[in-house]
Design an enzyme around this catalytic site. Sequence first.
Site, PDB file in Angstrom:
ATOM      1  N   SER A  47     -34.543  31.202  32.870  1.00  0.00           N
ATOM      2  CA  SER A  47     -34.750  32.198  33.899  1.00  0.00           C
ATOM      3  C   SER A  47     -35.533  31.628  35.086  1.00  0.00           C
ATOM      4  O   SER A  47     -35.109  30.643  35.679  1.00  0.00           O
ATOM      5  CB  SER A  47     -35.474  33.398  33.262  1.00  0.00           C
ATOM      6  OG  SER A  47     -35.491  34.492  34.109  1.00  0.00           O
TER       7      SER A  47
ATOM      8  N   ASP B  35     -24.811  37.206  30.941  1.00  0.00           N
ATOM      9  CA  ASP B  35     -25.997  37.489  31.764  1.00  0.00           C
ATOM     10  C   ASP B  35     -25.566  37.992  33.138  1.00  0.00           C
ATOM     11  O   ASP B  35     -24.619  37.472  33.729  1.00  0.00           O
ATOM     12  CB  ASP B  35     -26.828  36.207  31.918  1.00  0.00           C
ATOM     13  CG  ASP B  35     -28.159  36.447  32.620  1.00  0.00           C
ATOM     14  OD1 ASP B  35     -28.581  37.621  32.733  1.00  0.00           O
ATOM     15  OD2 ASP B  35     -28.787  35.457  33.044  1.00  0.00           O
TER      16      ASP B  35
ATOM     17  N   HIS C  69     -28.761  36.707  28.846  1.00  0.00           N
ATOM     18  CA  HIS C  69     -29.794  35.891  29.472  1.00  0.00           C
ATOM     19  C   HIS C  69     -30.597  35.109  28.433  1.00  0.00           C
ATOM     20  O   HIS C  69     -31.000  33.980  28.662  1.00  0.00           O
ATOM     21  CB  HIS C  69     -30.702  36.849  30.241  1.00  0.00           C
ATOM     22  CG  HIS C  69     -31.642  36.216  31.208  1.00  0.00           C
ATOM     23  ND1 HIS C  69     -31.227  35.615  32.358  1.00  0.00           N
ATOM     24  CD2 HIS C  69     -32.991  36.120  31.198  1.00  0.00           C
ATOM     25  CE1 HIS C  69     -32.292  35.170  33.038  1.00  0.00           C
ATOM     26  NE2 HIS C  69     -33.371  35.466  32.343  1.00  0.00           N
TER      27      HIS C  69
END
Length: 482
Positions: A204, A402, A459
């Site tokens: 991320s 994601d 994610h």
Amino acid sequence: MHRFIALIIGCAHIVASRQTYADQTPLRGSVPRNAVNTTFHGVEALDYDHYTRLEHPEFPRHGVRVKKTNLCDGVTAYTGYIDVEARHLWFWLTESDNNPSNDPVVFWTNGGPGASSSLALYGEFGPCRVLNENTTVPHPYAWNRNASVIYIDQPIGVGFSYADHGEYVSTTEEAAVDAAAFIAILFEHFTQFKDVPFHMAGESYGGRYIPLFAAELYDQNTRLAAASGIKPVNITSVIIGNGLVDTHSQFQALYDFQCTSVGKTVLDISTCVRMKQVLARCKKWQTAACIEQFEHMNCQAASDFCLDEFMQPYVAQNRNPYDITQLCEVDDWCYKISKDIYFYLLRSDVQANLGTDVDFSNGNQLATRFHADGDFFHENHDYVAALLHRGIKALVYVGTYDFVCNWVGVEQWTLKMEWVGQGGFAKQSLRPWTVNGHPAGKTRSYGGLTYATVEAAGHLVPYDKPKESLEMLNRWLFDGEL
Ligand SMILES: *[C@@H]1O[C@H](CO)[C@@H](O)[C@H](O)[C@H]1NC(C)=O
Ligand SMILES: *[C@@H]1O[C@H](CO)[C@@H](O)[C@H](O)[C@H]1NC(C)=O
Ligand SMILES: *[C@@H]1O[C@H](CO)[C@@H](O)[C@H](O)[C@H]1NC(C)=O
């Protein structure tokens, strides 16, 4: 500031809570609640009840406090703090189950800014997972099966990391200096780690942290070797999962991912048509204000405009920003497990066992600070390119479900990054990679750079696809490709 942006900005905020918690307050001000031994007698002599302080003459401002910890029902680990004058960064270290003095070491940070690496440890690939606030269960696909893994809560204000006087780090450049100093000090004491390959990994917002941290460590190696002949840390690769490496590609790819055939069409036609119309404006504005010439306020305004346009309709449907196939699970949390980890780490017995100085914090205010300081709006692929040029490899993986850091934007930046292997990399076609004969995703690899998708993961790839993620890691660490 725009409320929406404070909540989910780019790939931020992966604690996956949409609640805001008050700023943390240290339990006992600046006084460590655990006694500290000042003399280091080797790793074997570390004990469960006392911290031992590690120091290094090259880093007079930094020290490391470390102790042994029984992590979850019988897993031996090390926990402690990196003390930088009045600032204190928390870490966990799980040794390889196989052969700690020969196996590689992986450094890990979650993103946010404001996400604690406890999410990775207790929810993604640590030796145990949190089942509810009172219970952990062993995790069969732990990344420390064949590698030692260091998890860090950074920057200050995240998880168990804190500052004595409410001082906060608010740029990645500052955080990088602390992370590199920590590694140097730790490895001067855990000397077995100096001879094995070292990999820096994150997810991320880690797409910004990791390229800068690795670059700082690389440059620090050079400085230390020149200044005092210190043996370099053997940095071998960076590993970036669903990373926000290139904010601008990533923001613009939100349109492709939601509205075109390359992604998943989840919005109605009128919303997509409207979005298509602002896309041109967004590209032009971001190019002028962020890329051609970085102007902080203007770039921020452009980015906020684009984000708002591209995210609001999706989020308004209560869709999980980290998995396009899901809705947010529990109340204000997108994942039940992130809520469970939060309450597990708030338990005083858990904190006492770990040896934390302070209560656990979700670090939510950090996204706001990083946003205000413009940390979000840089492109980081030049760091990755510079590392590749120096022989540091890069694994860029992405879960295909994601939304916030979707594969469309990730693949785009890997192709548009300028480096010596750019042409060669672009010529490679995507090929499937498999686990036990089953397709796990697609990959393209050239000259040290590997791009890989993990099919049907969101994610949090190791949360969704634990077996595939461990297999991916081990192939990268031991074979250098998937
Ligand atoms: C990984 O660890 C297992 C034991 O836990 C060992 O049998 C295996 O050889 C190791 N793999 C590598 C590539 O070192
Ligand atoms: C955890 O333990 C506490 C205290 O025993 C209890 O009140 C709570 O209900 C438990 N939570 C769960 C999810 O079992
Ligand atoms: C660093 O790791 C590589 C493997 O990536 C290994 O070949 C090399 O010997 C190591 N270097 C040192 C100085 O330990």
